[in-house]
Design an enzyme around this catalytic site. Structure first.
Site, mmCIF file in Angstrom:
data_model
loop_
_atom_site.group_PDB
_atom_site.id
_atom_site.type_symbol
_atom_site.label_atom_id
_atom_site.label_comp_id
_atom_site.label_asym_id
_atom_site.label_seq_id
_atom_site.Cartn_x
_atom_site.Cartn_y
_atom_site.Cartn_z
ATOM 1 N N ASP A 26 0.952 -1.270 0.074
ATOM 2 C CA ASP A 26 0.039 -0.194 -0.066
ATOM 3 C C ASP A 26 0.882 1.255 0.028
ATOM 4 O OD1 ASP A 26 1.017 -0.134 2.460
ATOM 5 O OD2 ASP A 26 -0.811 -0.092 3.765
ATOM 6 N N GLN B 48 10.620 26.779 -2.456
ATOM 7 C CA GLN B 48 9.277 27.439 -1.966
ATOM 8 C C GLN B 48 9.516 28.054 -0.512
ATOM 9 O OE1 GLN B 48 6.388 27.091 -3.920
ATOM 10 N NE2 GLN B 48 5.200 28.282 -2.389
ATOM 11 N N ASP C 195 21.323 33.261 -14.042
ATOM 12 C CA ASP C 195 20.509 34.391 -13.315
ATOM 13 C C ASP C 195 21.401 34.935 -12.173
ATOM 14 O OD1 ASP C 195 20.329 32.413 -11.349
ATOM 15 O OD2 ASP C 195 18.606 31.560 -12.092
ATOM 16 N N LYS D 69 17.416 36.633 -15.697
ATOM 17 C CA LYS D 69 16.399 35.556 -15.989
ATOM 18 C C LYS D 69 15.249 36.100 -15.429
ATOM 19 C CE LYS D 69 15.823 31.625 -13.442
ATOM 20 N NZ LYS D 69 16.225 30.323 -13.127
ATOM 21 N N ARG E 284 11.512 34.495 -14.539
ATOM 22 C CA ARG E 284 10.581 33.143 -14.593
ATOM 23 C C ARG E 284 9.238 33.526 -14.481
ATOM 24 N NH1 ARG E 284 11.317 28.026 -13.674
ATOM 25 N NH2 ARG E 284 13.407 27.869 -13.052
ATOM 26 N N SER F 128 16.620 21.491 -12.818
ATOM 27 C CA SER F 128 15.434 20.580 -12.539
ATOM 28 C C SER F 128 14.772 20.298 -13.964
ATOM 29 C CB SER F 128 14.411 21.322 -11.632
ATOM 30 O OG SER F 128 13.148 20.691 -11.144
ATOM 31 N N THR G 129 15.925 26.630 -17.557
ATOM 32 C CA THR G 129 16.709 27.862 -17.433
ATOM 33 C C THR G 129 18.047 27.544 -18.421
ATOM 34 O OG1 THR G 129 16.040 27.884 -14.950
ATOM 35 C CG2 THR G 129 18.374 28.916 -15.516
HETATM 36 C C1 R5P Z 1 16.846 28.805 -9.591
HETATM 37 O O1 R5P Z 1 16.850 30.052 -8.890
HETATM 38 C C2 R5P Z 1 17.817 27.962 -9.421
HETATM 39 O O2 R5P Z 1 19.192 28.364 -9.248
HETATM 40 C C3 R5P Z 1 17.889 27.274 -10.745
HETATM 41 O O3 R5P Z 1 18.249 27.825 -11.928
HETATM 42 C C4 R5P Z 1 16.416 26.607 -11.194
HETATM 43 O O4 R5P Z 1 15.959 25.825 -10.181
HETATM 44 C C5 R5P Z 1 16.579 25.675 -12.313
HETATM 45 O O5 R5P Z 1 15.421 25.106 -12.512
HETATM 46 P P1 R5P Z 1 14.907 24.824 -14.004
HETATM 47 O O6 R5P Z 1 15.906 23.472 -14.416
HETATM 48 O O7 R5P Z 1 13.652 24.069 -13.888
HETATM 49 O O8 R5P Z 1 14.793 26.011 -14.950
#
Ligand code: R5P
Length: 290
Positions: free
Chosen positions: A34, A94, A167, A190, A192, A221, A225
């Site tokens: 589960d 966050q 950035d 940058k 976002r 991630s 970026t």
């Molecule tokens: C943000 O401020 C971090 O330094 C990275 O630039 C960010 O987390 C990268 O995220 P992703 O690959 O989703 O653009």
């Protein structure tokens, strides 16, 4: 001291133990049908300083629950002190309520773990509005950085490097590594708009002909970026583009997308993946050595 490899920390924990000159054991972890987790120590913990090594990738919430179970159990079994070494620690982006009603997850997770652990070490935590780990944790906290390891990697493997920070937040890694190896650097701008929509701009003239553009950032991630940055840099005709990050999450096939965009990718091994070539285990081990 006893170093314990948790399920998401095993790729580093043995090497951390070696560098800390401490014995190593693994936490046995299993999952029921589960989805519930089962965790068990198979060593005596009585009177010991227990160091849990756990990184937070893949199913990060399971990884988090495992640390809570392990820390509480270690205390119940007589551990003198429980420390967490987190090569990558999640939720720190966050750090405020961006929209009404949102959970400030970084603070909540910090509060949760502070009630189970005595001490925490984090490799390159993503601190932005919270300037120190003391704003997130109510226990002794230590911030480590891989910038010297990244600088050494560039010095050894890349010639004619111009370091690019995508950035302003990346200046901590990009500017510092550039200064360490005496390379030229530039921090870009940058904007976002959402987790998948970013815009990166080169605002001043930048000469990259015959050079290797080395983009340095803490986290990759979704990769958006870097993909945006790569697009802009290719227009300046560098010899090559290399992306280096501390934490290669590479969600949504980001690694494949970056390679398709004609960039070489290198990461630290805080998260295991195919490009984790920069080893942070020695640094982690030395930091906790008694
Ligand atoms: C943000 O401020 C971090 O330094 C990275 O630039 C960010 O987390 C990268 O995220 P992703 O690959 O989703 O653009």
């Amino acid at each position: 001291m006893l170093i314990i490899g948790c399920s998401h920390g095993k790729h580093l924990a043995k090497k951390v133990a070696k560098s800390a000159k401490a014995p190593y054991a693994e936490l046995f972890v299993n999952k029921f049908h589960d989805g519930e987790l089962y965790a068990r120590f198979r060593n005596s913990l009585k009177g010991k300083k227990v160091v849990l090594v756990q990184s937070f990738y893949g199913n990060i919430n399971d990884a988090l629950a495992e640390v809570v179970f392990a820390a509480q159990t270690a205390k119940e079994l007589g551990a003198k002190k429980v420390t967490l070494v987190a090569p990558y620690f999640p939720y720190l982006r966050q750090d405020k309520r961006f929209k009404p009603g949102e959970a400030i997850s970084g603070h909540i997770v910090g509060k949760l773990l502070s009630s189970y652990l005595d001490e925490i070490y984090i490799m390159d935590p993503h601190l932005h509005r919270d300037k120190t780990l003391g704003h997130i944790f109510q226990i002794s906290s230590h911030r480590l950085t891989a910038d010297t390891l990244i600088a050494q990697y560039i010095k050894k493997n890349i010639h004619n490097a111009v370091i690019i920070g995508p950035d302003w937040e990346s200046y901590k890694w990009a500017k510092k590594t550039a200064l360490m190896i005496g390379a030229e650097y530039r921090i870009l701008e940058k904007k976002r708009y959402s987790s998948r929509h970013v815009d990166v701009r080169i605002t001043k003239p930048l000469h990259l002909k015959g050079k290797t553009a080395v983009i340095v950032d803490d986290i990759v991630s979704s990769g958006h970026t870097l993909l945006e940055t790569i697009k802009d840099l290719h227009r300046l005709k560098p010899k090559k583009i290399v992306c280096i990050c501390v934490h290669g999450i590479f969600a949504e096939n980001a690694l494949q997308k970056l390679r398709k965009a004609k960039a070489e990718v290198v990461a630290c091994n805080t998260i295991p993946n195919h490009v984790a070539k920069i080893d942070v285990s020695g640094m982690l081990g030395e930091s906790i050595r008694e």
